[in-house]
Design an enzyme around this catalytic site. Structure first.
Site, PDB file in Angstrom:
ATOM      1  N   GLU A   1      42.326 -19.017  31.404  1.00 24.10           N
ATOM      2  CA  GLU A   1      40.996 -18.687  30.893  1.00 24.10           C
ATOM      3  C   GLU A   1      40.289 -17.905  31.988  1.00 24.10           C
ATOM      4  OE1 GLU A   1      38.285 -21.553  28.498  1.00 24.10           O
ATOM      5  OE2 GLU A   1      37.718 -21.761  30.615  1.00 24.10           O
TER       6      GLU A   1
ATOM      7  N   LYS B   1      28.002  -9.398  40.100  1.00 27.30           N
ATOM      8  CA  LYS B   1      29.317  -9.003  39.591  1.00 27.30           C
ATOM      9  C   LYS B   1      30.289 -10.168  39.706  1.00 27.30           C
ATOM     10  CE  LYS B   1      28.698  -4.246  41.151  1.00 27.30           C
ATOM     11  NZ  LYS B   1      29.121  -3.233  42.134  1.00 27.30           N
TER      12      LYS B   1
ATOM     13  N   HIS C   1      28.670  -0.528  47.701  1.00 24.83           N
ATOM     14  CA  HIS C   1      27.725  -0.064  46.687  1.00 24.83           C
ATOM     15  C   HIS C   1      26.812  -1.180  46.205  1.00 24.83           C
ATOM     16  CE1 HIS C   1      31.227   2.825  45.584  1.00 24.83           C
ATOM     17  NE2 HIS C   1      30.537   3.301  46.581  1.00 24.83           N
TER      18      HIS C   1
ATOM     19  N   ARG D   1      58.285 -18.224  30.281  1.00 26.88           N
ATOM     20  CA  ARG D   1      57.854 -17.203  29.330  1.00 26.88           C
ATOM     21  C   ARG D   1      56.710 -16.352  29.864  1.00 26.88           C
ATOM     22  NH1 ARG D   1      55.695 -20.554  24.781  1.00 26.88           N
ATOM     23  NH2 ARG D   1      55.060 -21.755  26.590  1.00 26.88           N
TER      24      ARG D   1
ATOM     25  N   GLN E   1      27.950  -5.594  30.925  1.00 31.71           N
ATOM     26  CA  GLN E   1      28.857  -4.461  31.077  1.00 31.71           C
ATOM     27  C   GLN E   1      30.121  -4.923  31.786  1.00 31.71           C
ATOM     28  OE1 GLN E   1      26.919  -0.916  32.604  1.00 31.71           O
ATOM     29  NE2 GLN E   1      28.711  -0.375  33.801  1.00 31.71           N
ATOM     30  N   ASP E   2      31.284  -4.463  31.315  1.00 31.68           N
ATOM     31  CA  ASP E   2      32.559  -4.683  31.992  1.00 31.68           C
ATOM     32  C   ASP E   2      33.079  -3.329  32.471  1.00 31.68           C
ATOM     33  OD1 ASP E   2      32.441  -7.340  31.302  1.00 31.68           O
ATOM     34  OD2 ASP E   2      34.312  -7.370  30.192  1.00 31.68           O
TER      35      ASP E   2
ATOM     36  N   ARG F   1      36.527   1.709  48.246  1.00 33.24           N
ATOM     37  CA  ARG F   1      35.373   1.986  47.388  1.00 33.24           C
ATOM     38  C   ARG F   1      34.232   1.082  47.840  1.00 33.24           C
ATOM     39  NH1 ARG F   1      36.887   5.095  42.919  1.00 33.24           N
ATOM     40  NH2 ARG F   1      39.115   5.110  42.500  1.00 33.24           N
TER      41      ARG F   1
ATOM     42  N   LYS G   1      30.700  10.665  48.168  1.00 32.34           N
ATOM     43  CA  LYS G   1      29.492   9.834  48.172  1.00 32.34           C
ATOM     44  C   LYS G   1      29.565   8.791  49.280  1.00 32.34           C
ATOM     45  CE  LYS G   1      29.269   6.520  45.189  1.00 32.34           C
ATOM     46  NZ  LYS G   1      29.182   5.777  43.931  1.00 32.34           N
ATOM     47  N   ASP G   2      30.717   8.159  49.434  1.00 27.80           N
ATOM     48  CA  ASP G   2      30.867   7.130  50.461  1.00 27.80           C
ATOM     49  C   ASP G   2      30.978   7.730  51.867  1.00 27.80           C
ATOM     50  OD1 ASP G   2      30.626   5.169  48.555  1.00 27.80           O
ATOM     51  OD2 ASP G   2      32.777   4.856  48.334  1.00 27.80           O
TER      52      ASP G   2
ATOM     53  N   TYR H   1      35.644  -5.897  36.530  1.00 26.26           N
ATOM     54  CA  TYR H   1      34.481  -6.709  36.870  1.00 26.26           C
ATOM     55  C   TYR H   1      33.418  -6.669  35.782  1.00 26.26           C
ATOM     56  CZ  TYR H   1      32.882  -2.188  38.868  1.00 26.26           C
ATOM     57  OH  TYR H   1      32.565  -0.869  39.083  1.00 26.26           O
TER      58      TYR H   1
END
Length: 187
Positions: A28, A72, A63, A23, A48-49, A60, A169-170, A132
């Site tokens: 969790e 994180k 950072h 199924r 924050q998520d 990416r 930016k990167d 994250y």
């Protein structure tokens, strides 16, 4: 929940217990008590998520925030990425070292990236959705980007073909040597 050590002791791979049948599955993804007992050994508060979607070949990072440092807990809910954490804590025994781990919807692994680490990922599947949790709020004024291809760090990115696609930016990121470091070894 299974905790797997990496070559940097403070960075942990988390494999959730997955219960599945024809199924589908159940797992969790977060338990405050288990996380604090098995991963951090101290109270950990997420505020924050975030959720991003990227196409194949997107890179990416790397950072971090020089002020309001963030830890994180990262995972992939669709696709696959090569996820990297770089230790930028000046007084850490693993300063300047990095860990790279494949995270995917299939393996359901999560990576704990503590405060004092730069973080980035490279999409190896056709596209990937990345989620994250963060222990501090985003602070644009203190955000720092380190070059993804910094010669000192020598990260072995699993590039598909040619150069990765990165943001402006990167593209204009600092070298590891130029970037501000986190001075307190908090973990």
């Amino acid at each position: 929940m299974k905790i797997i050590d990496t070559k940097i002791p403070d960075v942990k791979i988390i494999e959730p217990a997955v219960f599945g049948d024809d199924r589908g599955f159940f797992m969790e993804t977060w338990s405050q008590a288990k996380f604090e007992e098995l991963v951090t050994g101290k109270p950990t508060h997420f505020v924050q998520d975030n959720h991003s979607k990227s196409k194949k070949g997107i890179l990416r990072g790397l950072h971090y925030q020089a002020v309001n440092t963030q830890a994180k807990l990262v995972r992939v809910v669709s696709g696959e990425v090569f996820d990297v954490a770089v230790d930028i804590r000046q007084d850490s025994p693993t300063f300047g070292q990095w860990v790279g781990v494949y995270l995917s919807a299939e393996n359901k692994r999560q990576l704990w990236v503590p405060e004092g680490f730069a973080h980035g990922f490279y999409v190896v599947s056709q596209e990937a959705e990345f989620v994250y949790k963060c222990t501090d709020y985003y602070n644009a004024e203190s955000e720092v980007s380190i070059k993804w291809d910094d010669e000192v760090l020598d990260i072995k990115w699993p590039l598909n073909e040619g150069l990765p696609l990165v943001s402006e930016k990167d593209m204009n990121a600092l070298s590891f040597e130029q970037s501000p470091k986190v001075e307190t070894f908090k973990c």
